[in-house]
Design a protein around this motif. Structure first.
Motif, mmCIF file in Angstrom:
data_model
loop_
_atom_site.group_PDB
_atom_site.id
_atom_site.type_symbol
_atom_site.label_atom_id
_atom_site.label_comp_id
_atom_site.label_asym_id
_atom_site.label_seq_id
_atom_site.Cartn_x
_atom_site.Cartn_y
_atom_site.Cartn_z
ATOM 1 N N ALA B 327 0.847 -1.198 0.000
ATOM 2 C CA ALA B 327 0.000 0.000 0.000
ATOM 3 C C ALA B 327 0.881 1.246 0.000
ATOM 4 C CB ALA B 327 -0.918 -0.003 1.227
ATOM 5 N N GLU B 328 1.853 1.264 0.916
ATOM 6 C CA GLU B 328 2.717 2.438 1.019
ATOM 7 C C GLU B 328 3.552 2.626 -0.245
ATOM 8 O OE1 GLU B 328 4.797 2.263 4.774
ATOM 9 O OE2 GLU B 328 2.939 2.441 5.918
ATOM 10 N N SER B 330 2.833 1.723 -3.254
ATOM 11 C CA SER B 330 2.039 2.142 -4.421
ATOM 12 C C SER B 330 1.930 3.659 -4.451
ATOM 13 C CB SER B 330 0.655 1.495 -4.388
ATOM 14 O OG SER B 330 -0.163 2.082 -3.399
ATOM 15 N N SER B 331 1.918 4.274 -3.279
ATOM 16 C CA SER B 331 1.860 5.731 -3.192
ATOM 17 C C SER B 331 3.260 6.343 -3.318
ATOM 18 C CB SER B 331 1.214 6.119 -1.857
ATOM 19 O OG SER B 331 1.274 7.494 -1.635
ATOM 20 N N THR B 376 -2.133 -0.799 -4.785
ATOM 21 C CA THR B 376 -3.197 0.020 -5.354
ATOM 22 C C THR B 376 -4.544 -0.652 -5.104
ATOM 23 O OG1 THR B 376 -1.683 0.779 -7.061
ATOM 24 C CG2 THR B 376 -4.026 1.084 -7.500
ATOM 25 N N LEU B 379 -5.705 -0.442 -1.374
ATOM 26 C CA LEU B 379 -6.132 0.891 -0.926
ATOM 27 C C LEU B 379 -7.395 1.367 -1.642
ATOM 28 C CD1 LEU B 379 -2.779 2.922 -0.675
ATOM 29 C CD2 LEU B 379 -4.200 2.110 1.219
ATOM 30 N N SER B 380 -7.855 0.597 -2.617
ATOM 31 C CA SER B 380 -8.995 1.048 -3.408
ATOM 32 C C SER B 380 -10.255 1.113 -2.553
ATOM 33 C CB SER B 380 -9.238 0.089 -4.562
ATOM 34 O OG SER B 380 -8.121 0.083 -5.402
ATOM 35 N N TYR B 384 -10.415 -1.071 1.147
ATOM 36 C CA TYR B 384 -9.558 -0.488 2.177
ATOM 37 C C TYR B 384 -9.761 -1.158 3.536
ATOM 38 C CZ TYR B 384 -7.370 3.135 5.026
ATOM 39 O OH TYR B 384 -6.580 3.814 5.904
#
Lengths: 522, 502
Positions: B327-328, B330-331, B376, B379-380, B384
């Motif tokens: 998650a981290e 992807s950002s 991604t 987190l969608s 989430y």
């Protein structure tokens, strides 16, 4: 209690059915079909750029108008490995706005990443506050015509970083200017409580006044310090059935004029479209849409979304610690706020008996209102001071393009000047001259009056001498007065004028008239 | 072998401070070693010989002028190529950043420089630190100096192999799920993952921001302690860095801890742990017992490692970790979009979205893409809560387990990795199996705890076996002393791969 008043107001507006709907104050209305009751429902997001010295997550200057990319560093350039560090001042400024809007300030809040791709967003995410805004559940009370006010609820206010700017005027390419990237931005979201253009602009102007008053933003529209995004739809009652039109969000309005134009246009447009297709042009069928505003055509226009479907994949930013707002911190910030502009305007009207216009002008900024309070404190009469400020003060301020307080006038000067005029030592013309001069020189009004011979002459023998001279020099006027008839009054005024001229304004007209009458009667 | 190379960081720093060896001599010795063995090991993405020599000359000049020298004056070190440096390139072993030159220097690198260290170059890694073998490097894999047909581990494989192959005296790596400790274990060196926040992350190209931590690799515990003390400390540029003062890690490092209580998490000693690793750890436990340490049984229920009838290993911690870190990342990696720096597609594109997509597609490796897609997805909206939020809850449970365990003991002991170094290609077809080489190291990152991997011995195949000591938050000093106790009691220290004797 507040809510009840609000509901009542809605009922009055919404329940009359046959009345025209006000869309722009009193002068702009759309006529509805006889049986339609049209109620605009309007909410708004306002973005305010905060005037902190540096950006929100780095130490670059927060400054508008410099050459592109001159206020940047690894952090606001989104360089790999760089990390944000929160600017505490930006949080305090936001707390001030939240408190001024009667919001609850969160004891603990956090930073979230809003992920999306765009060239002006170098990290490909914006640091924002998603589900724990710094301020929430407040209201702003705005004045409406006819001595009424309305409380408009504020849903939330959260802090975020601004993006940079794509520059499209380069030959053959698009540039990106990141001077604005990382400028602190406060997003204030209202509840959909506004029901007319007048309320929307009233809300926007009141917000501008508050942030200026608090000193947290210059709120200069030309520099993009404030941007509006109203969302508008209509609740239409026809034959007992309620229809709701699609909610339209008009993006990125950067002037009051555009705001007013966009909302008025949308109300008309939606009503027309709905009339054509009452069962099709509805929120149910069409949902929410974004539109832009074409300033030249004064119309809202269809706007394609930058991305088809937004999923910002918000999650807490692991690079920043949660923000804990202690009650001590909150109280200290609250203590710095003081009286708010609308409260002060109200007080000036009740306590100082000022007109709305006077009170409104003198509460546009903090220091000007402070000036009025200070002269009253110094024993001068409020109404007299207000008149002086509204005439010469306002004129000078307009000339210099600044606030009244910034013209240079000092409280003690104004107090002395007002006392002199009220004591009959000077007349209004002299007061105006002295006002301008003391503002420029810093001298006391008494010294200026003395030096320039502006004091009213109270010496009867001196006035008598001027009257004698005037009578001697104007036998025809004297004769016309003696004859009575049409020319009597005009000739008397003429003689008074001659005496005043001889005294160079230093005699009191009332004294002159009285003595002249006596003299002519002798 | 040049006797300079045989010295530890601590010894070399002392010899340079005394004037026995000049910084230039020390640097030349390592540049010679690089020339001799780097072709075989491929630990470096880039070496900066000229710059290193200039730094060495500056140290010597300073010494001759009688000025005070820093604690690492003249010591040649290497830094992982995901640490930003104004010199050379900062590539993260990614084609995307192949030509990228950072405009600033990471806090840890600046601290090394202030301490007088000579920086030899930037070491290889799995692309953006995603991997456990350096096989995901966008350039070429690094070889394990103990057996060049085997991986050095990863992602800090370059930093570990450089130390093991004596291509530098010590190095820096970064550890998100075991990326310092796992390669340290496989290369027979000491690797430290400090407490989250103990070392500034400013200038470390982020992978999983809430997990990443920079730490040293060295040939013995004392060197690792010295390097840690240099890079640790609060940094106002990193909001997550801890304000606590850094203790003196070296003061009584040679003094055994009286009554040391060592916890053995029973969930780490299941059937999943087998063979020679199990034996080596059992021997290490006996060594500690002989020093008078007390062995305590503890439980970390949420870090449990299971093995089913078919031999499949599973772990809550691994599952939790791969949700949080993906998650981290992807950002964090979204900024590599072809707009501001790095690779931009040469193809003609129709719109900006295509520019983003093509630039990323052309330059990012499969594992990086895999993790970005996983992150991604988790987190969608709509997923989430089921993934990311759930993972955060599991993360809390894992951390709470450690807190409870440390009420009963001072440190925990377990293997660093389930097996010794594996062959190239052995796990590349099965990413899940690759992920499981981090089963013993991952929970610490989730809990933010410090850990140290120390060589526990060699397998029959002459491959290093690593053991891991884990401590509570900010217990680095205890870990160094406990690690040093083992070195002193076992005599295992500064293991040298056979290639050095050849």
């Amino acid at each position: 209690m507040v809510a009840q008043v609000c509901n009542l107001w809605l009922l009055v507006v919404g329940g009359t059915g046959l009345q025209p709907v006000a869309v722009g104050g009193t002068n702009e209305k759309i006529m509805t079909d006889n049986n339609d009751n049209v109620l605009p429902i309007i909410g708004m997001e306002i973005h305010v750029e905060l005037a902190t010295k540096t950006k929100i997550f780095c130490r670059c200057l927060n400054r508008f108008g410099d050459p592109p990319n001159t206020h940047t560093c690894p952090v606001c350039l989104g360089m790999p490995g760089s990390l944000p560090v929160m600017n505490k001042k930006a949080v305090e400024y936001s707390m001030k706005v939240g408190l001024a809007l009667n919001c609850t300030i969160a004891g603990r809040t956090k930073w979230d990443r809003k992920n999306y791709y765009y060239p002006d967003l170098p990290k490909a995410y914006q640091i924002s506050q998603y589900d724990m805004p710094l301020a929430s559940d407040g209201y702003l009370e705005i004045p409406l015509e006819g001595d009424t006010t309305k409380k408009l609820r504020v849903l939330r206010a959260h802090l975020e970083e601004d993006a940079g700017k794509n520059v499209h005027d380069l030959p053959g390419c698009t540039g990106v200017d990141l001077n604005r990237a990382g400028v602190p931005l406060l997003e204030i979201v209202s509840q959909p409580d506004m029901n007319s253009v007048a309320e929307v602009t009233g809300y926007a102007r009141a917000m501008q006044r508050i942030v200026r008053w608090l000193g947290v933003s210059e709120a200069n529209m030309q520099m993009g310090h404030m941007r509006f995004e109203p969302n508008i739809n209509l609740h239409i009652t026809r034959d007992g059935k309620i229809y709701k039109t699609p909610i339209i969000e008009v993006k990125n309005l950067n002037s009051f004029r555009s705001l007013e134009g966009a909302v008025a246009f949308e109300i008309r447009r939606q009503y027309e479209l709905w009339q054509d297709d009452p069962d099709g042009f509805t929120l149910e069928k069409l949902g929410k849409q974004n539109r832009g505003y074409d300033v030249d055509r004064e119309q809202t226009v269809f706007q394609r979304d930058k991305e088809e479907a937004h999923d910002y994949r918000y999650f807490p930013d692991p690079d920043l610690m949660p923000v804990v707002v202690s009650s001590d911190w909150r109280d200290r910030v609250a203590g710095e706020i003081g009286e708010l502009p609308l409260a002060r305007r109200e007080r000036f009207m009740t306590e100082y008996k000022l007109t709305f216009e006077e009170a409104d002008s003198l509460t546009m900024d903090g220091p000007t209102g402070d000036l009025l309070d200070a002269v009253v404190e110094a024993g001068a009469e409020a109404k007299r001071c207000s008149k002086l400020l509204m005439s010469r003060g306002l004129a000078l301020a307009n000339e210099k393009n600044c606030t009244i307080a910034m013209t240079g006038i000092k409280a003690w000067q104004l107090a002395d000047l007002a006392k002199m005029q009220d004591g009959g030592d000077i007349n209004a013309t002299a007061a105006a001259k002295i006002f301008d001069k003391m503002t420029a020189t810093g001298d006391s009004p008494a010294d200026i009056a003395q030096a320039d011979g502006l004091l009213i002459v109270k010496d009867d023998s001196q006035i008598e001498k001027w009257i004698d001279d005037a009578i001697a020099a104007n036998p025809q006027a004297v004769a016309e007065i003696a004859q009575g008839g049409k020319k009597q009054k005009k000739s008397f005024s003429f003689l008074v004028g001659q005496v005043m001229q001889a005294s160079r304004g230093a005699a009191a007209p009332a004294d002159v008239q009285k003595q002249l009458t006596q003299k002519l009667a002798e | 072998m040049n006797p300079i190379i045989e010295k530890s960081v601590t010894e070399l720093a002392a010899a340079i401070a005394d004037g026995q060896i000049s910084a230039v001599e020390a640097t030349q010795a390592y540049l010679d070693a690089i020339e001799a063995r780097e072709p075989e090991i491929a630990a470096y993405n880039e070496t900066c010989g000229d710059l290193a020599m200039q730094q060495a000359q500056a140290v010597d000049a300073k010494r001759q002028a009688g000025q005070t020298l820093g604690p690492l004056a003249g010591v040649p070190v290497a830094v992982k190529d995901n640490l930003c440096t104004e010199f050379g390139h900062t590539t993260c072993s990614s084609a995307y950043l192949k030509n990228f030159k950072a405009p600033y220097t990471a806090t840890v690198v600046a601290k090394l420089q202030q301490a007088g260290a000579v920086i030899l170059g930037k070491t290889n890694l799995d692309e953006f630190a995603m991997g456990s073998s350096t096989e995901n490097s966008g350039f070429a894999p690094t070889k394990n100096p103990w057996d060049t047909s085997r991986v050095p581990g990863g992602s800090s494989g370059g930093s570990a192999a450089a130390v093991a192959g004596r291509l530098c005296a010590g190095s820096l790596g970064s550890d998100t799920g075991g990326s310092i400790r796992q390669p340290a274990g496989l290369c027979g060196v000491v690797g430290v993952k400090p407490t989250y926040g103990r070392v500034s992350r400013y200038g470390l190209v982020a992978f999983g921001s809430s997990l990443d931590q920079i730490g040293p690799l060295a040939t013995n515990v004392t060197d690792a302690a010295l390097l840690t003390s240099v890079i640790a400390g609060h940094d106002e540029r990193d909001s997550t860095s801890l304000p606590n003062p850094v203790g003196d890690y070296l003061a009584d490092i040679d003094t055994p801890i009286d009554g040391l209580r060592i916890g053995l998490p029973r969930e780490f000693y299941t059937e999943a742990l087998g063979g020679e690793t199990r034996e080596a750890i059992a021997a290490a436990i006996e060594t500690y017992k002989a020093t008078g340490a007390e062995i305590v049984d503890v439980s970390l229920p949420h870090s449990r490692i299971d093995i089913d009838a078919a031999g499949n290993i599973s772990s809550f911690a691994v599952a939790c970790y791969y949700i949080v870190c993906t998650a981290e990342c992807s950002s964090n990696l979204a900024r590599f979009d072809g707009v501001h720096y790095g690779h931009r597609t040469a193809e003609k594109v129709d719109d900006i979205i295509e520019l983003f997509s093509r630039s990323r597609d052309e330059s990012l490796g499969d594992e990086v893409k895999r993790r970005i897609m996983l992150g991604t997805y988790t987190l969608s909206s709509g997923y989430y809560d089921a993934y990311y939020n759930k993972a955060l809850k599991v993360r809390r449970l894992i951390a709470d387990d450690f807190t409870a365990a440390f009420e009963k003991c001072d440190v925990l002991l377990c293997p660093t990795t389930p097996t010794t170094a594996f062959k190239f290609g052995e796990k590349t077809d099965n990413p899940l199996e690759m992920y499981l080489s981090d089963i013993y190291t991952i929970s610490l990152n989730l809990a933010g705890l410090p850990g140290i991997s120390i060589p526990a011995g060699l397998s029959k195949d002459n491959l290093p076996i690593g053991m891991q000591l884990i401590g509570p938050v900010l217990s680095e000093k205890t870990l160094f002393r406990a690690g040093r106790m083992f070195e002193l009691a076992s005599g295992i220290s500064r293991l040298a791969p056979p290639m050095l004797k050849a």
